[in-house]
Design an enzyme around this catalytic site. Structure first.
Site, PDB file in Angstrom:
ATOM      1  N   SER A  15     -31.687  82.225  -9.458  1.00 24.43           N
ATOM      2  CA  SER A  15     -31.523  83.420 -10.285  1.00 24.43           C
ATOM      3  C   SER A  15     -32.183  83.242 -11.651  1.00 24.43           C
ATOM      4  O   SER A  15     -32.440  84.219 -12.335  1.00 24.43           O
ATOM      5  CB  SER A  15     -30.036  83.718 -10.460  1.00 24.43           C
ATOM      6  OG  SER A  15     -29.390  82.602 -11.030  1.00 24.43           O
ATOM      7  N   HIS A 190     -25.763  75.014 -12.884  1.00 28.64           N
ATOM      8  CA  HIS A 190     -25.762  74.762 -14.325  1.00 28.64           C
ATOM      9  C   HIS A 190     -24.899  73.546 -14.699  1.00 28.64           C
ATOM     10  O   HIS A 190     -25.143  72.901 -15.711  1.00 28.64           O
ATOM     11  CB  HIS A 190     -25.209  75.965 -15.087  1.00 28.64           C
ATOM     12  CG  HIS A 190     -26.176  77.096 -15.255  1.00 28.64           C
ATOM     13  ND1 HIS A 190     -26.617  77.854 -14.190  1.00 28.64           N
ATOM     14  CD2 HIS A 190     -26.778  77.601 -16.360  1.00 28.64           C
ATOM     15  CE1 HIS A 190     -27.449  78.792 -14.655  1.00 28.64           C
ATOM     16  NE2 HIS A 190     -27.568  78.652 -15.958  1.00 28.64           N
TER      17      HIS A 190
END
Lengths: 281, 281
Positions: A15, A190
């Site tokens: 993304s 992340h």
């Protein structure tokens, strides 16, 4: 032997910037391989979107990447894996790996008492994809899943090592403490960038599993068993290619900091990708 | 989709008892799977034999196992993997896994400085199979390989936790200390049973890699990507089956101690296996 060739590239789809932790592990664990990365920076983050949106966006990018000479594709985003892995596998003749199953298998490997925690975005946790992957292998595991919507913004702020960051991580993970977990899956690409802070909160008894590291490891396994590992010398680090849908400046800044080198970044028109995808699909 | 079925068994082949550490990890990491184990106890150990002998013995057993309804085969002996994995893969239509490549990939995953040690039998170290598997992926790794012929007899003596055992392990591993390794591959399936003593000698900076654990993990990956993972409930622990070529008493004693449960052990005539193999081969 597959029709695809060992000298073809590995596609990595994300993304935005999160999948760079997977790319970094692929560079490290498979240094002879060439990578083509796609970051959908114009539409990120995927975490808070509906599964239908994430599925559509992911398949549009899969369609774009399927025209390139790839030998394997990694969906390097937990939210996109949960929403679209199965369909991507059906649409693509090459091996397609997600980031969920490798993390699940690694957690089973290290968990002696079978008490596994999962943290991720709301989309990933709500999909229950980790719980399903874990119980598919062992239905008697204890699995505690917990959404941490504050952690992605923290990582992207670049202040992951501040005192305020520690407080945010501490608050986000507080509900895990009662469950005596023996492993914790970092179910968002992340999170490896704040591993230290997470480790301080959960303690030494809980082994942290990086889905980025484990996915690169499984990519190595799958390429080997398909006879598709690249041979020869290390691939020149500057020659990997990064496509993004948004403006290059911010992506380049984060990516060059995380990877520690200058990158070849190319913006592609999302509208042309969507149009191509609609013409065929 | 493969012609083989998810409900078929996993074959595990070893020279004797060492492969039980792999079987134990398969039971733990893949509790829905059924295992058929073959221990060539009449001809073990394979470690000091010539590669030609090990190759011939291994392929005889592969031939015997190929008549059973298996969906995957694990050569759970480093010496046999080094000598015969490639040929076994050519002779068998199901996935065949060795114990060398999984250990190599795991070492690459954990080694941040790329300084990897390998210990094993004389046969395994002399074959250079680990060094080849590691450098196939990254030719710039530093690999230090060292044969430890005293360790298998130590494990099989059952005195792996004595003061004398610590002295033997210390002497065997002394040459490793100068090399500042960041991981050490336990390249023999016996060694996970003396992990503690090995860890004390090499220190905390060196991560130990169990080829047994890593092979079970990769088996899980390969079965998943082939659509061959068993479904349903856990397989009843007493129903796995153990074939051996020697007398059951000693195998049963060691195996029931290591696995902590009574086992179904069946002696098969090695002569009939050899004859069958010659008729066809």
């Amino acid at each position: 032997m597959d029709q695809h060739l060992p000298q073809s590239a590995i596609g990595i789809l994300d993304s935005g910037v999160g999948g760079l932790t997977v790319a970094r592990e692929v560079f490290r664990q498979l240094p002879k391989e060439r990578v083509l990365y796609f970051g959908d920076t114009l539409r990120c983050p995927y975490g808070p979107r509906t599964p239908q949106e994430v599925r559509q966006f992911t398949l549009e990018i899969v369609h774009f990447l399927s025209r390139l000479p790839l030998k394997a594709l990694v969906i390097a985003c937990n939210t996109a894996t949960a929403a679209a892995l199965q369909e991507a596998r059906e649409q693509f003749s090459i091996p397609v790996l997600g980031v969920i199953e490798p993390g699940a298998r690694a957690a089973i490997k290290v968990s002696r008492r079978g008490r596994i925690g999962v943290i991720g975005t709301q989309g990933t946790i709500h999909s229950a994809a980790y719980e399903q992957a874990l119980k598919r292998i062992d239905s008697e595991l204890f699995v505690f899943s917990h959404a941490c919507p504050t952690l992605v913004p923290l990582v992207e702020s670049g202040n992951g090592h501040s005192e305020e960051a520690r407080r945010i991580v501490h608050n986000a993970l507080a509900p895990l403490k009662a469950h005596r977990l023996d492993s914790l899956i970092l179910g968002c690409t992340h999170y490896p960038l704040i591993t230290e802070a997470i480790g301080e909160v959960v303690g030494e008894e809980t082994t942290l599993i990086s889905s980025a590291e484990e996915t690169a490891r499984e990519l190595s396994t799958v390429l080997h068993h398909k006879g598709l590992l690249a041979d020869g010398r290390r691939f020149p680090t500057g020659d990997h290619h990064f496509f993004i849908s948004g403006q290059p400046a911010s992506f380049r800044r984060i990516a060059e900091t995380w990877l520690g080198r200058p990158l070849e970044v190319e913006q592609v028109s999302l509208q042309s990708i969507i149009n191509q995808s609609r013409t065929v699909g």
